[in-house]
Design a protein around this motif. Structure first.
Motif, PDB file in Angstrom:
ATOM      1  N   GLY A   1      29.137  39.493  58.128  1.00  0.00           N
ATOM      2  CA  GLY A   1      28.675  38.779  57.390  1.00  0.00           C
ATOM      3  C   GLY A   1      29.478  38.245  56.146  1.00  0.00           C
ATOM      4  O   GLY A   1      29.844  39.596  55.507  1.00  0.00           O
ATOM      5  N   HIS A   2      29.257  37.436  55.569  1.00  0.00           N
ATOM      6  CA  HIS A   2      29.938  37.257  53.827  1.00  0.00           C
ATOM      7  C   HIS A   2      29.040  37.551  53.201  1.00  0.00           C
ATOM      8  O   HIS A   2      27.826  37.233  52.870  1.00  0.00           O
ATOM      9  N   GLU A   3      29.419  38.796  52.042  1.00  0.00           N
ATOM     10  CA  GLU A   3      28.994  38.788  50.629  1.00  0.00           C
ATOM     11  C   GLU A   3      28.752  37.363  49.568  1.00  0.00           C
ATOM     12  O   GLU A   3      29.791  37.781  49.282  1.00  0.00           O
ATOM     13  N   GLU A   4      28.296  37.980  48.442  1.00  0.00           N
ATOM     14  CA  GLU A   4      27.776  36.878  47.756  1.00  0.00           C
ATOM     15  C   GLU A   4      28.902  37.659  46.306  1.00  0.00           C
ATOM     16  O   GLU A   4      28.248  38.899  46.484  1.00  0.00           O
ATOM     17  N   PRO A   5      29.870  37.735  45.689  1.00  0.00           N
ATOM     18  CA  PRO A   5      30.390  38.237  44.629  1.00  0.00           C
ATOM     19  C   PRO A   5      29.487  38.741  43.396  1.00  0.00           C
ATOM     20  O   PRO A   5      28.429  38.891  43.448  1.00  0.00           O
ATOM     21  N   THR A   6      29.839  40.418  43.511  1.00  0.00           N
ATOM     22  CA  THR A   6      28.981  40.933  42.644  1.00  0.00           C
ATOM     23  C   THR A   6      29.227  41.438  40.594  1.00  0.00           C
ATOM     24  O   THR A   6      28.774  42.002  40.397  1.00  0.00           O
ATOM     25  N   ASP A   7      30.584  40.791  40.734  1.00  0.00           N
ATOM     26  CA  ASP A   7      31.147  40.605  39.532  1.00  0.00           C
ATOM     27  C   ASP A   7      32.711  39.819  39.729  1.00  0.00           C
ATOM     28  O   ASP A   7      32.953  38.595  40.495  1.00  0.00           O
ATOM     29  N   ASP A   8      32.808  39.375  38.555  1.00  0.00           N
ATOM     30  CA  ASP A   8      33.904  38.428  38.117  1.00  0.00           C
ATOM     31  C   ASP A   8      35.050  38.866  38.029  1.00  0.00           C
ATOM     32  O   ASP A   8      36.402  38.513  37.929  1.00  0.00           O
ATOM     33  N   LYS A   9      35.825  39.851  38.856  1.00  0.00           N
ATOM     34  CA  LYS A   9      37.339  40.630  38.983  1.00  0.00           C
ATOM     35  C   LYS A   9      38.172  40.064  40.157  1.00  0.00           C
ATOM     36  O   LYS A   9      37.495  39.093  40.515  1.00  0.00           O
TER      37      LYS A   9
ATOM     38  N   HIS B   1      42.959  42.455  49.428  1.00  0.00           N
ATOM     39  CA  HIS B   1      43.268  43.317  49.845  1.00  0.00           C
ATOM     40  C   HIS B   1      42.408  43.887  48.857  1.00  0.00           C
ATOM     41  O   HIS B   1      42.229  43.933  47.678  1.00  0.00           O
ATOM     42  N   CYS B   2      42.153  45.329  49.137  1.00  0.00           N
ATOM     43  CA  CYS B   2      41.477  46.527  48.249  1.00  0.00           C
ATOM     44  C   CYS B   2      42.110  47.178  47.098  1.00  0.00           C
ATOM     45  O   CYS B   2      43.232  46.982  48.472  1.00  0.00           O
TER      46      CYS B   2
ATOM     47  N   GLY C   1      35.217  41.822  42.610  1.00  0.00           N
ATOM     48  CA  GLY C   1      34.256  40.830  42.975  1.00  0.00           C
ATOM     49  C   GLY C   1      33.676  41.375  43.829  1.00  0.00           C
ATOM     50  O   GLY C   1      32.799  40.890  43.843  1.00  0.00           O
ATOM     51  N   TYR C   2      33.909  42.389  44.385  1.00  0.00           N
ATOM     52  CA  TYR C   2      33.095  43.910  44.790  1.00  0.00           C
ATOM     53  C   TYR C   2      32.666  45.130  44.987  1.00  0.00           C
ATOM     54  O   TYR C   2      32.341  45.930  45.456  1.00  0.00           O
ATOM     55  N   GLU C   3      33.267  45.288  43.200  1.00  0.00           N
ATOM     56  CA  GLU C   3      33.018  47.084  43.457  1.00  0.00           C
ATOM     57  C   GLU C   3      32.183  47.396  43.503  1.00  0.00           C
ATOM     58  O   GLU C   3      31.923  48.504  43.972  1.00  0.00           O
ATOM     59  N   SER C   4      30.448  46.770  43.084  1.00  0.00           N
ATOM     60  CA  SER C   4      29.432  47.519  43.185  1.00  0.00           C
ATOM     61  C   SER C   4      29.379  48.225  44.824  1.00  0.00           C
ATOM     62  O   SER C   4      28.760  49.103  45.511  1.00  0.00           O
ATOM     63  N   LEU C   5      30.139  47.440  45.529  1.00  0.00           N
ATOM     64  CA  LEU C   5      29.792  47.272  46.824  1.00  0.00           C
ATOM     65  C   LEU C   5      30.628  48.124  47.789  1.00  0.00           C
ATOM     66  O   LEU C   5      30.800  48.871  48.860  1.00  0.00           O
ATOM     67  N   SER C   6      32.159  48.206  47.249  1.00  0.00           N
ATOM     68  CA  SER C   6      33.032  48.913  47.833  1.00  0.00           C
ATOM     69  C   SER C   6      32.407  50.302  47.855  1.00  0.00           C
ATOM     70  O   SER C   6      32.338  51.012  47.103  1.00  0.00           O
ATOM     71  N   THR C   7      32.892  51.021  48.711  1.00  0.00           N
ATOM     72  CA  THR C   7      32.736  52.701  49.056  1.00  0.00           C
ATOM     73  C   THR C   7      33.708  53.364  48.977  1.00  0.00           C
ATOM     74  O   THR C   7      33.825  54.557  49.646  1.00  0.00           O
ATOM     75  N   GLY C   8      35.369  52.677  48.932  1.00  0.00           N
ATOM     76  CA  GLY C   8      35.920  53.694  48.250  1.00  0.00           C
ATOM     77  C   GLY C   8      36.631  54.734  47.250  1.00  0.00           C
ATOM     78  O   GLY C   8      35.796  54.377  46.434  1.00  0.00           O
ATOM     79  N   GLY C   9      37.223  55.186  46.710  1.00  0.00           N
ATOM     80  CA  GLY C   9      36.890  56.271  45.679  1.00  0.00           C
ATOM     81  C   GLY C   9      38.168  57.602  45.869  1.00  0.00           C
ATOM     82  O   GLY C   9      38.567  57.801  46.867  1.00  0.00           O
TER      83      GLY C   9
END
Length: 318
Positions: free
Chosen positions: A178-186, A113-114, A122-130
């Motif tokens: 659809g599935h997104e490929e991870p953008t980071d290793d977190k 979960h977020c 794994g997707y920090e650059s795609l997440s739109t929270g803030g």
């Protein structure tokens, strides 16, 4: 106790068991109130005794989409918090065979979960929270919204606003695309546990925040037929893919606590979410327990998942 009082108590108990999910707010030792499965979390009677084994036998839990941010991380661990700040949350799930009602032993249960501000590892650059003026607009939710009506700044009818990344939180987030490929290793707020002989798993994490287009939720998968190896859980198949949901009253309580209170991201209510099936515990609505006006001290979330171990539900098909 009079026969009439006993009858009313039993009726209240049955209604709570049928509806499932909700909130138990502990007002003191041995005292509490229970909310039914309504999105607004309307208060009911005092919490009843624990259900018997027969009463805890639920129907098949609703399947949902996997969402774009699943990572088969094979992190077998109970505490998935890592460095994330937020309200302590214990997630205790029981997995049973929906046909026989017997607990599933050795099943692998994933949750992810977020964080408190709507960010996925794994997707920090795609997440739109803030929070604290981050992009997203809107204001932190306050007050109790009328049933079916989102608070000010929330997208109408759960429709995500335009401009979000395709398949990410701004485009249906956690729900489809659809599935997104991870953008980071977190890999914070992700983990797997094996059910014990009674079908239970337990995770320590933080209460999730929200992001545009979705209500507060936790993703889950149940895998059976595999085995533990040096690399993690391998083989078998996925028999359940679902999401776990939170009553509005608890979300609004969390919004008054930092860091949730710093979020300026638009929020979708449970009623207006496009993924929640609206069927209480059967649809993944958790039963939540915490101290009244002290949610920051921690929350216990419980649910029985009824799955069909012979079926395959990966949550990746449209």
């Amino acid at each position: 106790m009079s026969e009439n009082q006993k009858h009313r108590r039993d009726m209240t108990r049955r209604r709570a068991l049928v509806a499932g999910g909700g909130v138990v707010v502990a007002a003191g030792i041995g005292v509490g109130v229970v909310s039914t499965a309504s999105a607004g979390g309307a208060a009911g009677k005092k919490a009843a005794a624990k259900p018997t084994a027969g009463e805890a036998c639920y129907r098949l839990t609703s399947e949902t989409t996997e969402g774009p941010y699943y990572i088969d991380a094979d992190k077998i661990r109970k505490d998935i918090t890592e460095d994330r700040e937020g309200i302590p949350l214990t997630v205790r799930l029981k997995v049973i065979d929906s046909d026989t009602c017997k607990p599933l032993t050795g099943a692998a249960v994933d949750i992810w979960h977020c964080d408190a501000l709507g960010i996925y590892s794994g997707y920090e650059s795609l997440s739109t929270g803030g929070g604290g003026g981050a992009p997203g607009g809107g204001t932190p939710p306050t007050g109790t919204p009328p049933t079916g009506t989102p608070p000010t700044g929330t997208p109408p009818t759960g429709t995500p606003p335009t401009g979000g990344p395709t398949g990410g939180p701004g485009g249906g987030g956690g729900g489809g695309g659809g599935h997104e490929e991870p953008t980071d290793d977190k890999r914070y707020l992700r983990g797997t546990q094996l059910t014990d002989k009674h079908g239970y798993v337990e995770f320590r994490t933080v209460f999730p925040g929200w992001y545009r287009g979705r209500c507060v939720h936790v993703h889950t998968k149940v895998h059976v037929g595999g085995k533990m190896t040096a690399s993690g859980y391998e083989g078998g198949h996925t028999c359940h893919t679902g999401q776990l949901f939170f009553a509005e009253v608890a979300v609004l309580d969390s919004a008054e606590v930092a860091p949730y209170s710093t979020s300026t991201t638009e929020r979708t209510t449970l009623d207006d979410d496009t993924i929640y099936p609206g069927n209480g515990a059967e649809g993944g609505l958790l039963t939540l327990k915490y101290k009244a006006k002290k949610i920051e001290k921690g929350v216990l979330a419980t649910l029985t998942l009824g799955v069909d171990p012979d079926e395959t539900h990966t949550g990746t098909s449209s």
